[in-house]
Design an enzyme around this catalytic site. Sequence first.
Site, mmCIF file in Angstrom:
data_model
loop_
_atom_site.group_PDB
_atom_site.id
_atom_site.type_symbol
_atom_site.label_atom_id
_atom_site.label_comp_id
_atom_site.label_asym_id
_atom_site.label_seq_id
_atom_site.Cartn_x
_atom_site.Cartn_y
_atom_site.Cartn_z
ATOM 1 N N ASN A 49 0.967 -1.180 0.008
ATOM 2 C CA ASN A 49 -0.051 -0.086 -0.072
ATOM 3 C C ASN A 49 0.799 1.132 -0.009
ATOM 4 O O ASN A 49 1.348 1.676 1.197
ATOM 5 C CB ASN A 49 -0.703 0.210 1.295
ATOM 6 C CG ASN A 49 -1.920 1.187 1.285
ATOM 7 O OD1 ASN A 49 -1.646 2.123 0.597
ATOM 8 N ND2 ASN A 49 -2.878 1.233 2.270
ATOM 9 N N ARG B 167 -2.635 -1.948 -3.386
ATOM 10 C CA ARG B 167 -3.792 -1.171 -3.358
ATOM 11 C C ARG B 167 -3.770 0.130 -4.131
ATOM 12 O O ARG B 167 -2.683 0.656 -4.360
ATOM 13 C CB ARG B 167 -3.765 -0.867 -1.857
ATOM 14 C CG ARG B 167 -5.031 0.238 -1.745
ATOM 15 C CD ARG B 167 -5.001 0.700 -0.357
ATOM 16 N NE ARG B 167 -6.092 1.497 -0.008
ATOM 17 C CZ ARG B 167 -6.272 2.506 0.660
ATOM 18 N NH1 ARG B 167 -5.221 3.054 1.259
ATOM 19 N NH2 ARG B 167 -7.194 3.505 0.526
ATOM 20 N N HIS C 60 -12.941 3.012 -0.202
ATOM 21 C CA HIS C 60 -13.061 2.022 0.846
ATOM 22 C C HIS C 60 -13.820 0.874 0.544
ATOM 23 O O HIS C 60 -14.188 0.011 1.162
ATOM 24 C CB HIS C 60 -13.783 2.374 2.058
ATOM 25 C CG HIS C 60 -13.141 3.689 2.750
ATOM 26 N ND1 HIS C 60 -13.981 4.878 3.102
ATOM 27 C CD2 HIS C 60 -11.875 3.907 3.106
ATOM 28 C CE1 HIS C 60 -13.161 5.716 3.524
ATOM 29 N NE2 HIS C 60 -11.855 5.252 3.585
ATOM 30 N N ARG D 278 -11.847 16.113 7.217
ATOM 31 C CA ARG D 278 -12.765 16.496 5.899
ATOM 32 C C ARG D 278 -13.990 16.882 6.298
ATOM 33 O O ARG D 278 -14.781 16.293 7.112
ATOM 34 C CB ARG D 278 -12.714 15.349 4.748
ATOM 35 C CG ARG D 278 -11.425 15.009 3.993
ATOM 36 C CD ARG D 278 -11.334 14.000 3.459
ATOM 37 N NE ARG D 278 -10.343 12.791 3.890
ATOM 38 C CZ ARG D 278 -10.282 11.434 3.442
ATOM 39 N NH1 ARG D 278 -11.310 10.879 2.632
ATOM 40 N NH2 ARG D 278 -9.355 10.688 4.196
ATOM 41 N N GLU E 37 -8.459 -5.428 4.736
ATOM 42 C CA GLU E 37 -8.296 -4.944 3.283
ATOM 43 C C GLU E 37 -7.118 -5.848 2.572
ATOM 44 O O GLU E 37 -7.043 -6.126 1.434
ATOM 45 C CB GLU E 37 -8.113 -3.532 3.168
ATOM 46 C CG GLU E 37 -9.171 -2.421 3.104
ATOM 47 C CD GLU E 37 -8.949 -1.345 3.889
ATOM 48 O OE1 GLU E 37 -8.729 -0.974 4.755
ATOM 49 O OE2 GLU E 37 -9.280 -0.239 3.062
#
Length: 402
Positions: free
Chosen positions: A7, A92, A181, A242, A386
């Site tokens: 990743n 990823r 996601h 955010r 993940e």
Amino acid sequence: MNILVINAGSSSLKYQLFDMDTESILAKGVCDRIGIDGHLKHTPVSGGKPVYDSDVPLPTHAEAINAVIEKLTSSEYGVIADLAEIDAVGHRVVHGGRKFSESVLIDEDVLAAIEECTLLAPLHVPANLTGVDACRKVMPGVPQAAVFDTAFHHTMPDYAYTYPIPYKYYEENDIKRYGFHGTSHRYVSARAIELLGAGAQGTKIVTCHLGNGSSLAAVKDGKCIDTTMGVTPLEGVPMGTRSGTVDPTLLDLISTIEGGITLRESLDILNKKSGVLGVSGVSSDFRDIEAAKLGGNDRARLALDLFNYQVAKHIGSFIAVMGGADALVFTAGIGENSPNTRKGICSFLGGAGIAIDESKNDVKGEYAEITGAGSSARVFIVPTDEELVIARDTKALVACKA
Ligand code: AMP
């Protein structure tokens, strides 16, 4: 079969080496401060070897991959004898654009198509590609796969993914709601389907990935039919830093208020200085905000309340459009570890028939069913994984090719 999962971010590279015969982790770690100075933390999980945690020069991602391989194969910290024991690499990739609806083995055409997604995720995609590039240099001939954060959401119907703006932006520029996601939503929804025990057909599940970035998905018959994030991960529920969805006119208003800053600078405020950090003024980390609320800080209370409310509002809308829900799933840093957040969100959902059991909810970081008496849907905490999904997809793609 051993699979290395990578990743790669702009200045970091996380990795996990899996033995896929047993689906167990052999080693994991993270290279930080790539291109600045460099730091590597390598943790062997099998074999009782010590942890390596030290500064190492990492001018580029290629040096980072070399350092990882060196540690994975070293006599002191290693878990494999040599490079030949890595059978494949899974990467990823944050954005797969309109082209990629599932994981793929990487070749030149795939690389070119991923590069075209750079417009949609200018910070993330180039960083992901540096990881691919570095692995191809250091391990030529080893199959590499790309697993996209956006892929799971490709099953959304057009009325869910189309923005009500001039249609040419979709046709000519690929502007649509992609969602993110996806690997996590896919993993935890599949796990919920297993827990429900009667196959995917007919199931209605709302998955809540609540971490530094947060998104929700509505998963019907095992397929995503809607999600909260958009063409970028700024849309949807409020997050650590955010804003989530706001009136777009705010960009102009903030620019004026701040003395004429550029559109990008305004956007930066929505991406980096907003969310629960912006409202609380305390931190983007829910642990800090929960502690501040306990200490009587009312803006910390407000930040948590508005987060819970917005998440609940989206859960309610997903339940409505699916015609009910069989399961509600909490995952990721906050979803797995914050009983207060789960309780706060569900406190808004009594009208939708959701109830949790407060004593069962008192857990952190582990699988649990927290369904309360009379709840219309079962409520689960499912730790996400993940990396395991990336390793499984990579294994399947390599097996298909063989
Ligand atoms: P993630 O992005 O999934 O790694 O989630 C990271 C976030 O999870 C942190 O920034 C915290 O806000 C949150 N988190 C982690 N542990 C806890 C905890 N014990 N209580 C509340 N929030 C937590």
